[in-house]
Scaffold this motif. Structure first.
Motif, short mmCIF file in Angstrom:
data_model
loop_
_atom_site.label_atom_id
_atom_site.label_comp_id
_atom_site.label_asym_id
_atom_site.label_seq_id
_atom_site.Cartn_x
_atom_site.Cartn_y
_atom_site.Cartn_z
N LYS B 49 -7.13 69.70 81.26
CA LYS B 49 -8.00 68.60 81.60
C LYS B 49 -7.20 67.16 81.93
N LEU B 50 -6.20 66.97 80.67
CA LEU B 50 -5.41 65.81 81.03
C LEU B 50 -4.62 65.74 82.38
N HIS B 52 -5.32 66.89 85.41
CA HIS B 52 -6.10 66.87 86.32
C HIS B 52 -6.75 65.44 86.24
N LYS B 53 -6.52 64.59 85.32
CA LYS B 53 -6.94 63.20 85.51
C LYS B 53 -6.02 62.04 85.92
N GLY B 54 -6.45 61.13 86.31
CA GLY B 54 -5.65 59.91 86.82
C GLY B 54 -5.26 59.16 85.67
N ALA B 55 -3.90 58.46 85.66
CA ALA B 55 -3.54 57.58 84.60
C ALA B 55 -3.81 56.07 84.89
N SER B 218 -2.69 57.77 79.19
CA SER B 218 -3.86 58.29 79.51
C SER B 218 -3.28 59.45 80.57
N GLY B 219 -4.26 60.34 80.83
CA GLY B 219 -4.00 61.45 81.94
C GLY B 219 -2.73 62.16 81.74
N PRO B 220 -1.86 62.34 83.01
CA PRO B 220 -0.94 63.42 82.75
C PRO B 220 0.14 62.98 81.59
#
Lengths: 214, 306
Positions: B49-50, B52-55, B218-220
């Motif tokens: 999930k993380l 595939h998120k933006g930072a 956050s994210g990757p």
């Protein structure tokens, strides 16, 4: 059975270490009891190849007295005194553990200079019994609560006992019984004294007893 | 040595199974508390999930903040290459590689701390300060354990040390190995921010150590940090597994099964510790680590006495 005797001694060393680092009095009572029982078990394990009635009786007595009766007496005192924790000791716990390591190193040095090389005893018995004596003395000096000083006295006694058992093998039965009786009476008297201190003054800090006036 | 064929296995196992290790810890905690608990593979789902998120980057941060997670992950993957597992030799091995092992763990810690300081947040600064304090106490304990193991086995590389530890060594010097295992377990708990030292579930910035340092990622980036943390669990646990359950039958698959079971056992033990203990007061943590160090010193002295 030298390995088993060795293990008992190393376990005694572990109890020393925890006693140096804990503030909890109930845990302390249990550890002192466990250490006494280990001292008795050491006596048995060291002589397990030629068990005599003397050794059997003595180690059984020591396990019962130091492992069961003393903790019982001390726990009862603790319950009546309604104390759970040692207040600030003179030497903080982390420093006590570090000093304990220094004492361990010096007892290894001392035991390496003792002329007992020819005896067939577990190699760790002498240094760790000397360390146990040091730890006992240290607990008497460095702690405030009267009960922890009783721990120190008992630990000191365990150390002397294992040291004697390690280098002298068998002592006369009467001498051992005499020592055990002394310790027994001492624990009893100290238990009563601790109880009276805590009932009179609502604490059991021995350093505050020195400011008493009549 | 036919086992050299398998020297890539520790890395493969580590990279694939490390998040599963966390799953076992969480499942144990859930079972003890009477909950059903999250899926065993939850850590993998989170990573997916993380990734595939933006930072999101704060305007106060600089390149150091972006570099932190990357350097941390790179360092721990390198450590994984040095770690033996299940009797398989590590990917890289040379005399004195245990120094690099501890040093790379230090690099990872440093990257996390400096990224935390880069955010300019006072909470993260507190976390970084605590991390520095506790790890400066935990690292000597790790060193002492290495010293005892090196003295017992006469070897100075992790792979050789692990292949020397076996039932013969346990029979000859059980107290030293047991004491070392205890202090390694304390290092494992402290370095991985597990319960007596830090609570991985806490959400109070004031009390946490590791979690507070990574609040702004956050994210990757956060996925990298989570994955690196899982790998750190795996690496330190496999050191411990090499000491407590050295199964060297010569059959690679038996050894590997035994080692994997030991790892699962360590995860369950960690979960049990977390279930029955409360986090120590911050001022008491050094005492725990000093105690663990004392166990190491005792192991060393017991060995000298023989």
């Amino acid at each position: 059975m030298n390995e088993v005797a060795d293990l008992m001694v190393v376990l005694m060393a572990m109890t020393n270490l925890i006693l140096l680092g804990t503030a909890r009095l109930t845990l302390g009572v249990r550890l002192v009891g466990a250490q006494g029982a280990l001292a008795g078990a050491y006596m048995f394990a060291a002589n397990a190849e030629h068990p005599t009635v003397h050794v059997l009786a003595l180690s059984a007595l020591i396990i019962v007295a130091k492992g069961l009766v003393f903790p019982k007496v001390l726990l009862r005192t603790l319950e009546k005194a309604e104390a759970r924790h040692e207040m600030e000791p003179y030497v903080p716990y982390s420093a006590s553990i570090l000093l304990g390591m220094v004492m361990l190193a010096s007892s290894v040095w001392v035991s390496s200079r003792l002329p007992i090389a020819g005896l067939t005893i577990p190699p760790s018995a002498v240094p760790i019994s000397i360390w146990t004596m040091f730890t006992g003395l240290f607990l008497v000096v460095a702690r405030r609560a009267a009960l922890t000083q009783v721990f120190g006295y008992l630990v000191l006694e365990n150390g002397i006992y294992v040291f004697g058992a390690a280098i002298a093998g068998e002592m006369p039965f009467l001498v051992e019984m005499g020592a055990l009786l002394d310790v027994f009476v001492a624990v009893f008297v100290m238990g009563v004294a601790v109880f009276h201190i805590s009932r009179e003054f609502e604490h059991m800090d021995t350093d505050r007893l020195s400011v008493l006036r009549d | 040595m036919t086992m050299y064929e398998y020297s890539c296995l520790p890395v493969v196992f580590g990279l694939t199974l490390a998040p599963f290790f966390l799953g076992i810890i969480n499942r144990t905690k859930a079972k003890v508390a009477g909950r059903q608990g999250q899926p065993l593979l939850q850590a993998y789902f989170d990573l997916w999930k993380l990734l595939h998120k933006g930072a999101v980057y704060s305007r106060t941060t600089t390149g150091i903040f972006i570099l932190g997670p990357v350097v941390g992950l790179a360092a721990i993957v390198a450590v994984l290459g040095l770690t033996p597992f299940a009797g398989c030799p590590p990917l890289f091995s040379f005399i004195g590689d245990l120094i690099l092992f501890a040093g790379l763990l230090g690099v990872m810690r440093f990257a996390t701390m400096i990224a935390a300081l880069d955010t300019g947040s006072s909470f993260e600064g507190m976390g970084a300060s605590r991390e520095a304090w506790f790890s400066s106490l935990a690292e000597p304990v790790l060193w002492l354990s290495f010293a005892v193991l090196a003295r017992l086995t006469g070897q100075f590389s992790l792979g050789a040390i692990q292949s020397e530890i076996g039932s013969a060594l346990w029979a000859a010097s059980a107290p030293e190995l047991a004491l070392t295992a205890l202090s390694l377990f304390a290092v494992f708990l402290a370095e991985n921010a597990r319960i007596p030292v830090d609570d991985p579930n806490t959400h109070l910035e004031l009390t946490m150590i590791h979690e507070v340092m990574v609040l702004d990622h956050s994210g990757p980036d956060f996925a990298f940090i989570q994955y690196a943390a899982a790998l750190k669990h795996w690496v330190l646990a496999s050191l411990l597994a090499g000491v407590i359950a050295p199964v060297h039958t010569g059959h690679a698959w038996i050894d590997i099964t035994a080692a994997l079971l030991t790892m699962a056992g360590i995860a369950v033990a960690t979960g049990l510790v977390e279930s029955v203990m409360a986090r120590l007061r911050l001022t008491r943590v050094p005492q725990l680590l000093v105690g663990a160090g004392a166990l190491g010193v005792m192991a060393f002295i017991v060995d000298i006495m023989r």
